[in-house]
Scaffold this active site. Sequence first.
Site, short mmCIF file in Angstrom:
data_model
loop_
_atom_site.label_atom_id
_atom_site.label_comp_id
_atom_site.label_asym_id
_atom_site.label_seq_id
_atom_site.Cartn_x
_atom_site.Cartn_y
_atom_site.Cartn_z
N HIS A 52 0.81 -1.08 -0.04
CA HIS A 52 -0.03 0.10 -0.18
C HIS A 52 0.84 1.36 -0.02
O HIS A 52 2.05 1.24 0.37
CB HIS A 52 -0.73 -0.24 1.20
N GLU A 54 0.92 3.84 1.54
CA GLU A 54 1.40 4.51 3.05
C GLU A 54 2.66 3.55 3.61
O GLU A 54 3.55 4.06 4.01
CB GLU A 54 0.33 4.22 4.09
N CYS A 82 -6.62 2.20 5.51
CA CYS A 82 -7.21 0.94 5.97
C CYS A 82 -6.60 0.51 7.46
O CYS A 82 -5.88 1.01 7.78
CB CYS A 82 -7.05 0.01 4.91
N CYS A 85 -2.65 -0.33 7.08
CA CYS A 85 -2.04 1.23 7.15
C CYS A 85 -2.16 2.05 8.50
O CYS A 85 -1.19 2.56 8.89
CB CYS A 85 -2.35 2.03 5.76
#
Length: 150
Positions: A52, A54, A82, A85
């Site tokens: 992801h 992040e 999410c 993250c």
Amino acid sequence: MDKYYYMKEALKEAKKAYKKKEVPVGAILVYNGKIIARAHNLRERKQNVFTHAEVLAIKKANRKFKCWHLENCELYVTLEPCPLCAGAIIQTRLKKVYFGAYDFKGGCGGSVLNLFNYRFQNPEIILEGGILEEECRDLIKSFFKELRKK
């Protein structure tokens, strides 16, 4: 420079993800007013759940500082974090997190739940959503609309 400037930089990363047929999420990390890390989603390309935007930005900053905690850094991300993250952000001890679009399906910055409200024995993380929200949301909507056409 202000939070809108930095969110526009995160949007540049999200657009790179879009071109790669990845969910268009971009993130940047800022330390003392300077961008120290940039990343965008690469989950499809890498076939790795941990790629992801992040998490990738955090990993870059960890390598740069040779340190796992980044308590004097700010994260700008185009989509509300999410659970994965949010956990990484909490563990990293970031000072501030700014996000663009809210994620009403899985957001952990207030939409579905707010993991940042729990103390976890870490310093408080300042969280602000809705920065350039419309632009961030429209990019994601456009991506999924195009995906459904195929």
